[in-house]
Design a protein around this motif. Structure first.
Motif, PDB file in Angstrom:
ATOM      1  N   ARG A   1       1.798   0.120  -4.697  1.00 20.93           N
ATOM      2  CA  ARG A   1       0.979   0.716  -3.648  1.00 20.93           C
ATOM      3  C   ARG A   1      -0.059  -0.294  -3.157  1.00 20.93           C
ATOM      4  N   LEU A   2      -0.009  -0.650  -1.891  1.00 24.37           N
ATOM      5  CA  LEU A   2      -0.995  -1.562  -1.328  1.00 24.37           C
ATOM      6  C   LEU A   2      -2.053  -0.746  -0.619  1.00 24.37           C
ATOM      7  N   ALA A   3      -3.282  -1.136  -0.765  1.00 24.98           N
ATOM      8  CA  ALA A   3      -4.396  -0.319  -0.260  1.00 24.98           C
ATOM      9  C   ALA A   3      -4.146   0.161   1.154  1.00 24.98           C
ATOM     10  N   ALA A   4      -4.544  -0.608   2.144  1.00 26.70           N
ATOM     11  CA  ALA A   4      -4.456  -0.118   3.516  1.00 26.70           C
ATOM     12  C   ALA A   4      -3.020  -0.122   4.009  1.00 26.70           C
ATOM     13  N   ALA A   5      -2.288  -1.164   3.673  1.00 24.73           N
ATOM     14  CA  ALA A   5      -0.931  -1.295   4.194  1.00 24.73           C
ATOM     15  C   ALA A   5      -0.079  -0.107   3.830  1.00 24.73           C
ATOM     16  N   ALA A   6      -0.379   0.508   2.671  1.00 23.06           N
ATOM     17  CA  ALA A   6       0.486   1.564   2.176  1.00 23.06           C
ATOM     18  C   ALA A   6       0.111   2.929   2.720  1.00 23.06           C
ATOM     19  N   ASP A   7      -0.882   3.015   3.554  1.00 19.49           N
ATOM     20  CA  ASP A   7      -1.384   4.335   3.923  1.00 19.49           C
ATOM     21  C   ASP A   7      -0.317   5.211   4.581  1.00 19.49           C
ATOM     22  N   ASP A   8       0.644   4.613   5.263  1.00 13.53           N
ATOM     23  CA  ASP A   8       1.680   5.453   5.881  1.00 13.53           C
ATOM     24  C   ASP A   8       3.049   5.235   5.234  1.00 13.53           C
TER      25      ASP A   8
ATOM     26  N   ALA B   1      -7.002  11.078   1.673  1.00 12.08           N
ATOM     27  CA  ALA B   1      -7.149   9.799   0.977  1.00 12.08           C
ATOM     28  C   ALA B   1      -6.434   9.877  -0.363  1.00 12.08           C
ATOM     29  N   ARG B   2      -5.833   8.777  -0.747  1.00 15.23           N
ATOM     30  CA  ARG B   2      -5.149   8.749  -2.047  1.00 15.23           C
ATOM     31  C   ARG B   2      -6.131   8.254  -3.090  1.00 15.23           C
TER      32      ARG B   2
ATOM     33  N   LEU C   1      -9.730   2.316   6.639  1.00 20.73           N
ATOM     34  CA  LEU C   1      -9.034   3.601   6.540  1.00 20.73           C
ATOM     35  C   LEU C   1      -9.778   4.595   5.669  1.00 20.73           C
ATOM     36  N   LEU C   2     -10.426   4.103   4.612  1.00 19.21           N
ATOM     37  CA  LEU C   2     -11.115   5.048   3.737  1.00 19.21           C
ATOM     38  C   LEU C   2     -12.207   5.787   4.512  1.00 19.21           C
ATOM     39  N   GLY C   3     -12.870   5.078   5.397  1.00 22.60           N
ATOM     40  CA  GLY C   3     -13.873   5.738   6.235  1.00 22.60           C
ATOM     41  C   GLY C   3     -13.253   6.824   7.098  1.00 22.60           C
TER      42      GLY C   3
END
Lengths: 215, 215, 215, 215, 215, 215
Positions: free
Chosen positions: C23-30, B141-142, B129-131
């Motif tokens: 906050r979880l890295a990718a899982a939390a993106d949405d 991006a957070r 996701l960061l990419g």
């Protein structure tokens, strides 16, 4: 905010104290050379020779080299790429490469590059006005179609690189440029888009002497 | 307008005939690698070794190297500067340098660099996701304050280099960056402003394989 | 500034406590779906059925619907217009409508729409690269004249709507579009200029699953 | 290029012949209503009633409805969304929603929406000058902080949606807007960014009568 | 920040107290005339006569003259240049000069000039819609080729003067303009680029009466 | 495209034949003075005296006056306004007014004004570098807060006049400027936004002699 000392004008000199020197109007314009405080590295023999050659030929070491001299590898990488691009054989004359340099730097309003390469255009052209045209607005110069097409491409590639396409390359070919020439135009445009940003980011100051040369 | 063949994917191969190969949808996306017809140069032993190392480590030679391989000196200058900037010791992590690469390339909408360096961010971050954030809009991006300040500086320096001043450097220092770090940020921003333009000017195509990696 | 909870991922669920979940890295993106705290409304039977259909067909409910679900009338108006525009019979294929969606969203750098509709292009095209082209720079795609004219119009209408005139419509007609097709292009361009802004204004986050689909 | 007839002013009328009617200065300004030739659809009873209500209440059917009347589903979707956004209960007054409509349309220089919604501001405000301020430059109006913050957000979201972030939402909250209000502002901004583009793409012409009303 | 009184509406009146007068909605829109506190100068007999002529002919003194009246020499220089440009014999009709004034002022979003000169276009044209077209988007007016070329030149010269070249002048000549006409177009464009900025810098307010005239 | 003769360098001379004179590199840079063919008017005694004074004091008549000399009333209006603005008593020094002139002209990339007024800054400042800073990027000059605030206002008013508001005036007041000073800044900014456009529209060429003066 504490005033910062920065790259000194002499690659081997000790760090100057900015506080010890009163700011002199014109003389101080390139002191410090950049607004970052980076101690000088030890120059490699190759770079020592290069700096000496600048001193002998120009009477001074261009400040961009002084700025990069905090790190031997970076200085060498920069100088190698620069010398290949601007001085190696190419379908573009050295003057044309300097015209691109200044046209790009005018779009980006880069004080360092406009000063140093504006002087180069004045000198190579044997015509101080051409340097001024490139600095102020290349469209004011009365150029032939080849050089006009070259600069139109350079400025578009600088201002909106995402919009450069086959039609733009075709216009260069119609103006007489080979594919290799197009690469060289792109490479010089790219290089000064890099240098303009390193200079702006660091408030890099051109050697004061440039301003008066080739007038 | 005649279709042009261009830098081949194999530095020593003969020129392909574009006519002899039907355009294949995905497979053809990076064929030709650039829209200029430049014959390949003979690789120096150092560059042969470098290409081999790429092949061994990545499974392919990045197309930007294939593109530069028409001229040994230019290839070597590019690779030297690139490797110093992106891989040498720095206060910026390799991931951060790649984040800058993609943030700059997004501002310039550079297909080549977004693809190749977007993959690098996905890989270094261990987070696809960061990419995508960097490619689409780094503001989505957070990020922590340090990385956000770094990217704000990078994008401002890309979009309006003439407006970067002491206050911008001060914001980086407040975010914890040293003067040397600021140089490195500026140098990476500059480098990708160069590469974006060389890529856009030549329609440089990223290796198709990048798209699927590190998803 | 207090962290805000927002539209939950489940239209009928109680409000989550943002503080209770690390906050979880990718899982939390949405999570949260939007940066506004709007309690969910009771879904109408029609919308319940629609959400169920999404769940059955896609495996998830697109977050834009979750976001709109705080108000039954707004959700229904949005879904009705969306489905008519993107799925009803038209001279534009569904893929072409999605290409417009992504081209517009790239101009507006909208993280939500680039992610969700970039996936749709990858899927409809059966070609992941076309989605990447649309996201990064539609000019990098090797399109036929019809689709190129369509996207040129879409991006101009997005970037400078005041300058679109008869000559622009004429170019679409020359590329084979009927007047009804031109309406449909305009309507899709308009719709995503709306959605991009609702998404950007609310920090709407795409379902994480999109990123990995159709690669 | 053949002159095109287009949506007629009467949803059930036969196609007018543009050639048979001399162009009349002011009277002709909204004839044809759009520059696309789309035959009218049969209005649904609901839409017939809606058109009749417009006729009874306003004395005319707004041309945007005439334009959409070529397709019953599109007309209904548009009218439903419009009426919910602009007329349903909200923390924003109807005047405020119209102010946003005009502020957005001024940024996008949309002739149709500036005319029709400029009139609405003049009417709702009971002050013709406020309409002119919104049309010409909302910064010229002497607004209270709430309405100024609302319009600053609306115009930023219109001009550079990619740059709208938490700080922008925070400014609205400080000006007294709830999260639901922020959604409504975003939704109205989005809607007029859509309508402006449909109108510009089709050269949609406002009913001439608007110009003289509420002066 | 203290509220500032400013140029009074009557060149010889004493300074009003802003505090003593409640702000009235519409009536107060041009009070004070500018946001700078500059005492009025004594009008020369020529300027007294000019103000009287305005009063007699228009029923009011245009606020721009009230604003300049703090200094006799500046008022006279402004009025002399204005009257020569807008009223002296020229290949451009007075209406055309006013159309340029409004087209330029629309590009610059100048509330004062859009109001005052928008009214002039409405009046000279005997067509209120033409004024609205010029204010909102000159491209919406159905102009003949001559006037369209004139306004395209005017707006380009306003928005990107650096890019105006021989090809732009050639387009005017092809549209039937003489070299003297081109000078006059340029001079009117220039003048309103000046006036727009003086008005914006000082928050100059148009006489309220303009809004309702020539509707 | 026929080559056009234009305003001659001598207000009373007959029209030169452009064909009879080979284009000389530097010498020809200001021949013709403008790209419009406008016969010279008879100078009034006042203007004859003014031209003579220029000749005596500067050694040449500035080309802008030569350009305007085709019409006696326009020449006089221009000269009167110019002399009042740039030379009459003001809270701004003559140098400061020239700095504004060049800062504005740099934003507009006006070859004529950058050359002529860049020279004036070099001369008044007794420092050639200050002229170069103003031409290239005023942010590169190490200015005190007063002059920096003045130029920030001037460039904002040039680039986005619609966005100048009370906060901008407040910043000038904080930097020590009176309301009258603010008027004078606005008036000089306005004047050069006018002159830049007249010069760009006509390809006005500065006297060649400027380039070498005050270096």
């Amino acid at each position: 905010m504490a005033k910062r000392t920065a790259a000194s004008k002499n690659g081997t000199a000790a760090k100057r104290s900015a506080k010890a020197q009163p700011r002199l109007a014109a003389a101080a314009d390139d002191d410090p050379v950049i607004a970052l405080d980076l101690g000088p590295a030890k120059l490699s023999p190759a770079m020592q020779a290069y700096f000496q050659k600048c001193q002998d030929k120009l009477g001074f070491v261009p400040n961009v080299l002084v700025a990069y001299a905090f790190d031997a590898a970076k200085l060498e990488a920069f100088a190698t790429m620069y010398n290949d691009l601007m001085l190696a054989p190419s379908g573009l004359s050295k003057l044309e490469r300097e015209m691109i340099a200044v046209g790009v730097s005018s779009q980006n309003r880069c004080y360092y590059c406009l000063t140093a390469h504006g002087q180069a255009v004045r000198q190579y052209a044997g015509n101080p006005l051409l340097g001024e045209h490139m600095v102020m607005n290349y469209r004011a110069a009365r150029l032939d179609l080849r050089q006009r097409a070259m600069l139109d491409f350079a400025v578009k590639l600088t201002a909106e690189p995402w919009a450069v396409e086959e039609a733009d390359r075709a216009r260069l070919r119609e103006a007489g440029f080979s594919d290799r020439d197009i690469w060289d135009i792109a490479a010089v445009v790219g290089f000064f888009n890099m240098s303009n940003r390193v200079a702006s980011a660091t408030d890099m100051r051109p050697n004061v002497v440039y301003h008066g040369l080739s007038r």
